[in-house]
Design a protein around this motif. Sequence first.
Motif, PDB file in Angstrom:
ATOM      1  N   ILE A  67      -6.377   3.354   4.017  1.00 52.14           N
ATOM      2  CA  ILE A  67      -6.671   2.371   2.971  1.00 52.14           C
ATOM      3  C   ILE A  67      -8.186   2.211   2.871  1.00 52.14           C
ATOM      4  O   ILE A  67      -8.821   1.759   3.825  1.00 52.14           O
ATOM      5  CB  ILE A  67      -6.037   0.998   3.273  1.00 52.14           C
ATOM      6  CG1 ILE A  67      -4.550   1.124   3.579  1.00 52.14           C
ATOM      7  CG2 ILE A  67      -6.239   0.054   2.076  1.00 52.14           C
ATOM      8  CD1 ILE A  67      -3.922  -0.180   4.039  1.00 52.14           C
ATOM      9  N   ARG A 127     -10.455  -1.136  -1.297  1.00 53.03           N
ATOM     10  CA  ARG A 127      -9.072  -1.423  -1.694  1.00 53.03           C
ATOM     11  C   ARG A 127      -8.540  -2.634  -0.929  1.00 53.03           C
ATOM     12  O   ARG A 127      -7.911  -3.522  -1.502  1.00 53.03           O
ATOM     13  CB  ARG A 127      -8.202  -0.194  -1.428  1.00 53.03           C
ATOM     14  CG  ARG A 127      -6.700  -0.383  -1.629  1.00 53.03           C
ATOM     15  CD  ARG A 127      -6.325  -0.541  -3.064  1.00 53.03           C
ATOM     16  NE  ARG A 127      -4.884  -0.458  -3.245  1.00 53.03           N
ATOM     17  CZ  ARG A 127      -4.246  -0.935  -4.301  1.00 53.03           C
ATOM     18  NH1 ARG A 127      -4.918  -1.518  -5.285  1.00 53.03           N
ATOM     19  NH2 ARG A 127      -2.943  -0.821  -4.390  1.00 53.03           N
ATOM     20  N   LYS A 128      -8.800  -2.666   0.376  1.00 52.81           N
ATOM     21  CA  LYS A 128      -8.360  -3.804   1.183  1.00 52.81           C
ATOM     22  C   LYS A 128      -9.000  -5.093   0.686  1.00 52.81           C
ATOM     23  O   LYS A 128      -8.322  -6.117   0.543  1.00 52.81           O
ATOM     24  CB  LYS A 128      -8.692  -3.566   2.659  1.00 52.81           C
ATOM     25  CG  LYS A 128      -7.823  -2.523   3.338  1.00 52.81           C
ATOM     26  CD  LYS A 128      -8.085  -2.443   4.830  1.00 52.81           C
ATOM     27  CE  LYS A 128      -9.356  -1.708   5.135  1.00 52.81           C
ATOM     28  NZ  LYS A 128      -9.541  -1.474   6.584  1.00 52.81           N
ATOM     29  N   TYR A 181       0.805  -1.220   0.000  1.00 51.07           N
ATOM     30  CA  TYR A 181       0.000   0.000   0.000  1.00 51.07           C
ATOM     31  C   TYR A 181       0.841   1.275   0.000  1.00 51.07           C
ATOM     32  O   TYR A 181       0.726   2.114   0.897  1.00 51.07           O
ATOM     33  CB  TYR A 181      -0.948   0.004   1.205  1.00 51.07           C
ATOM     34  CG  TYR A 181      -1.893  -1.170   1.217  1.00 51.07           C
ATOM     35  CD1 TYR A 181      -2.997  -1.217   0.370  1.00 51.07           C
ATOM     36  CD2 TYR A 181      -1.665  -2.256   2.071  1.00 51.07           C
ATOM     37  CE1 TYR A 181      -3.858  -2.315   0.366  1.00 51.07           C
ATOM     38  CE2 TYR A 181      -2.528  -3.347   2.070  1.00 51.07           C
ATOM     39  CZ  TYR A 181      -3.616  -3.373   1.229  1.00 51.07           C
ATOM     40  OH  TYR A 181      -4.460  -4.445   1.227  1.00 51.07           O
TER      41      TYR A 181
END
Length: 210
Positions: free
Chosen positions: A99, A103-104, A42
């Motif tokens: 985040i 996205r995770k 990330y």
Amino acid sequence: MMRAETFFTEAEKQRIAATISGVEEKTSGEVVAMVVDSSDTYPEARMLAGLSIGGLIALVITDLFLADSLGYFLPLLLGGATLVGGLAKFCPPLLRLFIPETRKESRVAERALRTFYEKELHTTRDNTGVLFFISLLEHKVWILADRGIYLKISQETLQAYANEVATGIRQGQACDALCREIEAVGGILANHFPVKTDDTNELSNQVLTG
């Protein structure tokens, strides 16, 4: 920071392996459990954390002590962004704040898919491999199955069991939750894919880390 290698104790790892072995005595399905530190580094989240927090710190310092001087603000911003961005790399709670949830989820799903092929779960005789994938940084669990499983069981059904494992992890009962959901999924597998007389253990029952 939680590390995959030490997330489960040795006794817990043996318990999980025994649970998988017990499930596979009743089904031709092959179950694998894996734990990873994270599913991505990330970099964009680290950069955003650095600019947001570092920028705020630089703004406060220049406003209170340096007469709002742009000449001081810019180097302070750069230094603060670098420092906070580096800190976020080693501070999962801070990094997670930057985040997005989507996205995770996407990165864990992608890492689980890559792991599925890297660990050769797609090579079982009856295409009945099932992966329990735990990604610690994101606090996410993903269950992925081979095409033989999906003829009978949907991804949505499997993901409901994954969510139960994730809940158990948050409650500090990771091993109990994982073993319980492996057995639950194993019960479904046994109904649709009963063990065969010539069945062999095609994949390791030990908890994998990465």
